[in-house]
Enzyme design. Structure first.
Site, mmCIF file in Angstrom:
data_model
loop_
_atom_site.group_PDB
_atom_site.id
_atom_site.type_symbol
_atom_site.label_atom_id
_atom_site.label_comp_id
_atom_site.label_asym_id
_atom_site.label_seq_id
_atom_site.Cartn_x
_atom_site.Cartn_y
_atom_site.Cartn_z
ATOM 1 N N GLU A 163 0.764 6.803 3.265
ATOM 2 C CA GLU A 163 -0.263 7.267 2.973
ATOM 3 C C GLU A 163 -1.418 7.148 4.096
ATOM 4 O O GLU A 163 -2.368 6.452 3.941
ATOM 5 C CB GLU A 163 -1.041 6.590 1.593
ATOM 6 C CG GLU A 163 -0.091 7.094 0.478
ATOM 7 C CD GLU A 163 -0.733 6.466 -1.077
ATOM 8 O OE1 GLU A 163 -0.540 6.956 -2.054
ATOM 9 O OE2 GLU A 163 -1.511 5.497 -0.738
ATOM 10 N N GLU A 356 6.208 7.655 -4.849
ATOM 11 C CA GLU A 356 5.320 6.800 -5.670
ATOM 12 C C GLU A 356 4.910 7.905 -6.997
ATOM 13 O O GLU A 356 4.366 8.900 -6.630
ATOM 14 C CB GLU A 356 4.333 6.325 -5.019
ATOM 15 C CG GLU A 356 4.409 5.219 -4.199
ATOM 16 C CD GLU A 356 3.002 4.465 -3.676
ATOM 17 O OE1 GLU A 356 1.984 4.626 -4.237
ATOM 18 O OE2 GLU A 356 3.139 4.088 -2.393
#
Length: 446
Positions: A163, A356
Site C-alpha cells: 500500500e 487483503e
C-alpha cells in the site's frame, strides 16, 4: 446506516479452481513486538509523540509474535490455509540476528505445510531513512538483496511493497500515520520513490533467482457523489490519485497525464525500472469511495480530518451496512473493481491476488465478520466468472493487532488476542473460514 449484514454463509460456496491460493495476512510492526531487539522505525518515533495514537498505546509488545510465532504457526496449520502473508521488518533485519527470526519462521511454516509469502516493506521504515530522499529506494534494494540471499532457497513468492498509496497519503500528505508529515501534494516524490524502490526490488529479487513476484496495492471503485460535472470531476481526480497513480506506472510504464511532470528526477528512465515485469498483481480491497466536489471546510471521514484545500471531499455511502470501524460493506465493489482493472489494463494486467480483505468487528462470536467474508468471497467468484484471472485470496488478518493510529481499538483478526495475557482464542469466523477451505478441497477432489 444499516448495521446488520445479510448472511448468506449457510449456502454452499461456489467452487474455486483447485489451485486457487487461500491465505491470511499480517504485518511485522502490528504483531511482532520485541521492539527492544531491533532498530527503531518511523512508527516507534510516531507512537512516542503524544496524541498520535488514539488510545495512547504502542506496538512495543503488540501480539508478541516474535516470541510466540510457533503458537501462531500452529493456528495457521489448524486453519488449513495454503499460504501466510507476513512482512519482514527492515529495522529488524538491520539489527544483529534479525534475519534469524525470519529463518525460523519460514522453516516452521514450511514444516506446517504453509507457504511463506513475505512482504518486504509494510510501512515500518527505519528512522534513518526518508522516502523523500531518492537514495532510500537504492537502500531498499540493498536490503531486499540481503533478505533474498538468506531466504530465497525456501521462499518462492514475494511481495515488494504494501500500500504505497496509504503510506504516501496518510503518512506524508495528511500526517495521520508515521512519519507524520503534512505535505499534501508535495508528498508526490514519496509515491515516486516507493515505486522506484519496487522496481529496484524486483531487479534484486530476479538477480537472486525469484520467479514469483508481486506488489500489494490498495484499490477500490470511486463513485461520484452525483452526476453533476463538479462531482464527476472530483471523483475522477480521486480515482487518479488512489488507483491510477500507483497502477499505471507499474502496468503501463507511464504516469497518468500531467502527474509525471510533478515527479522528481529522470522520470522517463525511472519508469523503465518501475515497470519491471511482475508475475502477479496484489490488490487490497476494503470498500469503494463516494467522492464529490470540495465543500469548503475540513471533513471528518473514517477517523481522518481531510483538509478543506483538497480538490475533492469523501462522502458516506448511504444505505449499506458498516463495520465497527465505520467502513461501508460493499462486496459487489470487489467484482466491479476487478472487472474495471481487467478492462482498463487488458493484457498488461498479470494474474491478480487479493492480498487483503477483511473487517473490524468486536466479539468472538463474530457473525458479522462471517457475513462480510462470505459475501466478499462470493463477489470474488463473480469476478472469476466474468473472466478476471484471479489466483488467490488472503484474509486480513490472522490476529487482532495494533491497528496503526487506532492503537488496539479495532479488531480485524480471525483470532482474538487478549493483550494482557497474550492468550489466542479462535473466533467463529476462524471456524467458518476453516470449514470453507475444507469444503473447497473436498469439491476439488470429486
Amino acid at each position: 446506516m444499516i448495521r446488520r449484514m445479510a448472511n448468506d454463509a449457510g449456502n454452499p460456496m461456489p467452487r474455486f479452481p483447485a489451485d486457487f491460493l487461500w491465505g491470511v495476512s499480517t504485518s511485522a510492526h502490528q504483531i511482532e513486538g520485541a521492539a527492544d531487539v531491533r532498530e527503531p522505525s518511523v512508527w516507534d518515533r510516531f507512537e512516542a509523540e503524544p496524541g498520535r495514537i488514539k488510545d495512547g498505546s504502542t506496538a512495543a509488545v503488540a501480539c508478541d509474535h516474535y516470541h510466540r510465532h510457533r503458537v501462531d504457526v500452529a493456528l495457521l496449520a489448524d486453519l488449513g490455509v495454503d499460504a501466510y502473508r507476513f512482512s519482514i521488518s527492515w529495522p529488524r533485519v538491520n539489527s544483529p540476528g534479525g534475519l534469524d527470526f525470519y529463518d525460523r519462521l519460514v522453516d516452521d511454516l514450511l514444516t506446517a505445510g504453509v507457504r511463506p509469502v513475505p512482504t518486504l516493506f509494510h510501512w515500518d521504515l527505519p528512522v534513518t531513512r526518508d522516502w523523500l530522499d531518492r537514495d532510500t529506494a537504492a537502500h531498499f534494494a540493498e536490503y531486499v538483496s540481503v533478505v533474498a540471499e538468506r531466504l530465497g532457497d525456501r521462499v518462492k513468492k514475494w511481495i515488494t511493497l504494501n500500500e504505497p498509496a496509504e503510506h504516501t497519503l496518510l503518512g506524508h500528505a495528511l500526517g495521520a500515520h508515521a512519519p507524520g508529515k503534512t505535505l499534501l501534494f508535495d508528498a508526490l516524490p514519496v509515491a515516486h520513490h516507493q515505486l522506484l524502490a519496487h522496481g529496484l526490488a524486483v531487479r534484486a529479487l530476479r538477480a537472486a533467482g525469484a520467479t514469483d513476484i508481486g506488489i500489494a496495492n490498495s484499490h477500490g471503485p470511486t463513485w461520484p457523489a452525483s452526476q453533476e460535472p463538479e462531482d464527476i470531476q472530483a471523483a475522477d481526480f480521486y480515482d487518479l490519485l488512489l488507483n491510477r497513480l500507483f497502477a499505471d506506472p507499474l502496468l503501463l510504464g507511464e504516469y497518468p497525464s500531467g502527474l509525471g511532470e510533478l515527479m522528481p528526477g529522470d522520470v522517463e528512465s525511472d519508469l523503465k525500472v518501475i515497470a519491471e515485469p511482475i508475475d502477479w498483481y496484489g490488490i487490497n480491497y476494503y470498500a469503494p469511495s463516494r467522492v464529490g466536489a470540495p465543500q469548503g471546510a475540513e471533513i471528518e471521514f473514517g477517523g481522518l480530518t481531510l483538509p478543506a484545500e483538497l480538490p475533492f471531499s469523501v462522502r458516506d455511502i448511504e444505505g449499506v451496512p458498516v463495520t465497527d470501524f465505520g467502513w461501508p460493506v460493499v462486496p459487489e465493489g470487489l467484482t466491479e473493481l476487478l472487472t474495471t482493472f481487467r478492462d482498463r489494463y487488458g493484457d498488461r494486467l498479470p494474474p491478480v491476488v487479493i492480498t487483503e480483505n477483511g473487517c473490524s468487528y468486536e466479539g468472538v462470536d463474530d457473525q458479522d465478520r462471517i457475513a462480510f467474508l462470505d459475501s466478499h468471497v462470493r463477489a470474488l467468484h463473480g469476478a472469476l466468472e466474468a473472466g478476471v484471472d484471479v489466483r488467490g485470496y488472503f484474509v486480513w488478518s490472522l490476529l487482532d493487532n495494533f491497528e496503526w493510529a487506532e492503537g488496539y481499538q479495532r479488531r480485524f483478526g480471525l483470532v482474538h488476542v487478549d493483550y494482557e495475557t497474550q492468550v489466542r482464542t479462535p473466533k467463529a469466523s476462524f471456524g467458518w473460514f476453516q470449514g470453507m477451505l475444507r469444503a473447497q478441497r473436498a469439491q476439488a477432489q470429486r
